[in-house]
Design a protein around this motif. Sequence first.
Motif, short mmCIF file in Angstrom:
data_model
loop_
_atom_site.label_atom_id
_atom_site.label_comp_id
_atom_site.label_asym_id
_atom_site.label_seq_id
_atom_site.Cartn_x
_atom_site.Cartn_y
_atom_site.Cartn_z
N GLN A 1 81.10 -7.21 -66.43
CA GLN A 1 80.66 -7.66 -65.21
C GLN A 1 80.10 -6.06 -65.07
OE1 GLN A 1 83.29 -8.13 -62.00
NE2 GLN A 1 84.93 -9.67 -63.19
N ILE A 2 81.18 -4.22 -64.97
CA ILE A 2 80.82 -3.83 -65.04
C ILE A 2 79.06 -3.37 -65.55
CG2 ILE A 2 80.08 -0.95 -65.97
CD1 ILE A 2 84.02 -1.94 -64.98
N ALA A 3 78.96 -3.66 -67.11
CA ALA A 3 77.86 -3.59 -68.23
C ALA A 3 76.93 -4.03 -67.51
CB ALA A 3 78.40 -4.10 -69.63
N GLU A 4 76.86 -5.68 -67.18
CA GLU A 4 76.13 -5.99 -66.58
C GLU A 4 75.24 -5.75 -65.28
OE1 GLU A 4 77.64 -10.16 -65.81
OE2 GLU A 4 77.73 -10.42 -67.71
N ASP B 1 83.34 -0.59 -59.40
CA ASP B 1 83.93 0.45 -60.70
C ASP B 1 81.41 0.91 -60.96
OD1 ASP B 1 86.62 0.86 -61.85
OD2 ASP B 1 85.24 -1.31 -60.67
N ALA B 2 81.26 0.40 -61.10
CA ALA B 2 79.79 0.01 -61.58
C ALA B 2 79.25 1.17 -60.81
CB ALA B 2 79.24 -1.20 -61.69
N GLU B 3 79.50 1.01 -59.49
CA GLU B 3 78.75 2.13 -58.47
C GLU B 3 79.05 3.26 -58.92
OE1 GLU B 3 77.99 1.77 -53.98
OE2 GLU B 3 79.75 2.00 -54.65
N ILE B 4 80.05 3.49 -59.69
CA ILE B 4 80.69 5.21 -59.84
C ILE B 4 79.91 5.48 -61.44
CG2 ILE B 4 82.58 6.30 -60.65
CD1 ILE B 4 83.06 5.92 -57.38
N CYS B 5 79.53 4.58 -61.74
CA CYS B 5 79.17 5.28 -62.87
C CYS B 5 77.76 5.40 -63.22
CB CYS B 5 79.56 4.13 -64.19
SG CYS B 5 81.48 3.68 -65.08
N ALA B 6 77.21 4.91 -61.78
CA ALA B 6 75.56 4.77 -61.46
C ALA B 6 75.33 5.67 -60.61
CB ALA B 6 75.28 3.11 -60.44
N MET B 7 76.21 6.61 -59.63
CA MET B 7 76.24 7.29 -59.13
C MET B 7 76.55 8.73 -60.15
SD MET B 7 78.63 8.36 -56.02
CE MET B 7 79.52 7.97 -56.38
N VAL C 1 88.50 2.82 -51.69
CA VAL C 1 89.65 2.94 -51.51
C VAL C 1 89.48 1.58 -50.95
CG1 VAL C 1 91.87 3.43 -51.01
CG2 VAL C 1 90.13 5.48 -51.65
N GLY C 2 90.07 0.67 -51.63
CA GLY C 2 90.11 -0.39 -50.43
C GLY C 2 89.52 -1.61 -50.90
N THR C 3 89.44 -1.52 -52.77
CA THR C 3 88.40 -3.46 -52.49
C THR C 3 88.85 -3.15 -54.61
OG1 THR C 3 85.61 -4.33 -53.61
CG2 THR C 3 86.57 -1.94 -53.61
N ALA C 4 89.03 -4.04 -54.86
CA ALA C 4 88.90 -4.94 -56.35
C ALA C 4 88.22 -4.83 -56.81
CB ALA C 4 89.87 -5.26 -56.74
N SER C 5 86.94 -4.79 -56.62
CA SER C 5 85.65 -5.26 -57.09
C SER C 5 84.93 -4.23 -58.34
CB SER C 5 84.85 -5.68 -55.85
OG SER C 5 82.94 -5.89 -56.54
N MET C 6 84.60 -5.23 -59.28
CA MET C 6 84.02 -4.59 -60.80
C MET C 6 82.94 -3.31 -60.27
SD MET C 6 85.86 -3.91 -62.77
CE MET C 6 87.32 -4.05 -61.31
N ALA C 7 82.37 -4.08 -58.62
CA ALA C 7 80.92 -3.21 -57.98
C ALA C 7 81.02 -1.74 -57.93
CB ALA C 7 80.00 -4.16 -57.64
#
Length: 502
Positions: A284-287, A147-153, A139-145
């Motif tokens: 961004q997420i894919a990269e 979202d990518a981290e959630i998918c990796a996790m 909570v508290g960031t709009a960075s696509m990083a």
Amino acid sequence: MAKPKKTPRPKAETPKGFRDYFGAEVTRRSEMLRTIAGVYHRYGFDALESSAVETVEALGKFLPDVDRPNEGVFAWQEEDGDWLALRYDMTAPLARVYAQHRNDLPTPYRRYTMGPVWRNEKPGPGRFRQFYQCDADTVGTASMAADAEICAMLSDTLEEVGIDRGDYIVRVNNRKVLNGVMEVAGVLDPSDPDAHFAERGIVLRAIDKLDRLGEDGVRALLGEGRKDESGDFTKGAGLSPEQADIVMGFVSAGRATGAETVAVLHDLVKGSETGTTGVNELEQIAELLDAGGYGSDRAVIDPSVVRGLGYYTGPVYEAELTFEILDEKGRPRQFGSVSGGGRYDDLVKRFTGQEVPATGISIGVDRLLAALTAKGRFKDESAGPVVVTVMDRDRMADYQAMVAELRNAGIRAEVYLGNPKNFGNQLKYADKRGSPVAVIQGSAEKDAGVIQIKDLILGAQIAAEATLEEWKERPSQYEVARSDLVATVRRILNDQNDRGQG
């Protein structure tokens, strides 16, 4: 004088939509939750345990009826008139917690939580009103990083609990891309969001049925409608063939790589600022996933993922298990989804008045356990405790001393606490408990300073399979010195584990 009526006995039955969990089931779930928590913790998320009860206003999505609060939640009215409800998910409570404690929390705030949730819905086969969820959110960031981290996790979590790579895929889509496609197709007007609301709902539901109905079935629902095999007719969205072509182009935009899929989506949303923003986010997420080693064998951009798009504001994710199982009619089918999530930037705003970006994932623990069972990851029976039998009632202290030694050595053990008169019943008890070993000491063994230790698993196997000569060569009961209790039990347990039977 009439006899007073007896109060009828209550029925010993579980309420509809609920179930009881015993021994091995509870243990497996606890072990899975510990494993998942370990992955979340490794990613830097902190544990949060929020209240199981929230105000109905805080939950927001559901409101109770006057007569019966059955709009999705179990709710009740307090004496002061306030309505309270059991949580129906873990995300709404997080929004309340963050809004309430935001001045004391770091930004971004990364939390994980796990526990039961309750849905006041009609129960059905495999559909219960209480089930476990395991969530992680930033909570508290709009960075696509984020979202990518959630998918990796999510990918790491599935592999950690025992789902092999190749047996799952994390699919990623974006609500903004679909909005852009609908805008291009003429069923979404940014200046009038309420226009074509019903049509958009039908489009969403139609796309969500792609796996079941195929492209022809979805196209029919985008148009005038579809008649199923039973003759029932489902009204369609009423799109023209040209409009339907645009939507179908979006659904089938998936390509071999994320970059190729993104290129197709860019063409589909030309002219839509919202759609272009969404495609850029997916890019961004894919990269980021590719840079982290999460290739197309683990995570893909998949425009056909629409589940929950009405709730989310940006990227959405879904973890699907791709291996086959047999349904209740013996037909092969893929296991399906065990997790979903995405970005929900409007939820905290209900409390603060200000938009707070947030993204997260929820794992259906019960479905994941069912998947691991289907994959044969669990034994049919869980090993029970070592049972110290009772041969002499007046020597209970001796038996308690034995079981204490075993427990202090980290071995699960118990003293038989039933009626010790019939020794056979003690062994039957040990068998019902799935006990691997029984410890026996009568007065003669006590005087000689020895104990009898019986390998119950090997004994049962020999009795069922072996000839008399094999029995002699493979003894399942040992007489050892009392001082060798722990060492002998541990050796037998290790032997059982080596044979894959413990």
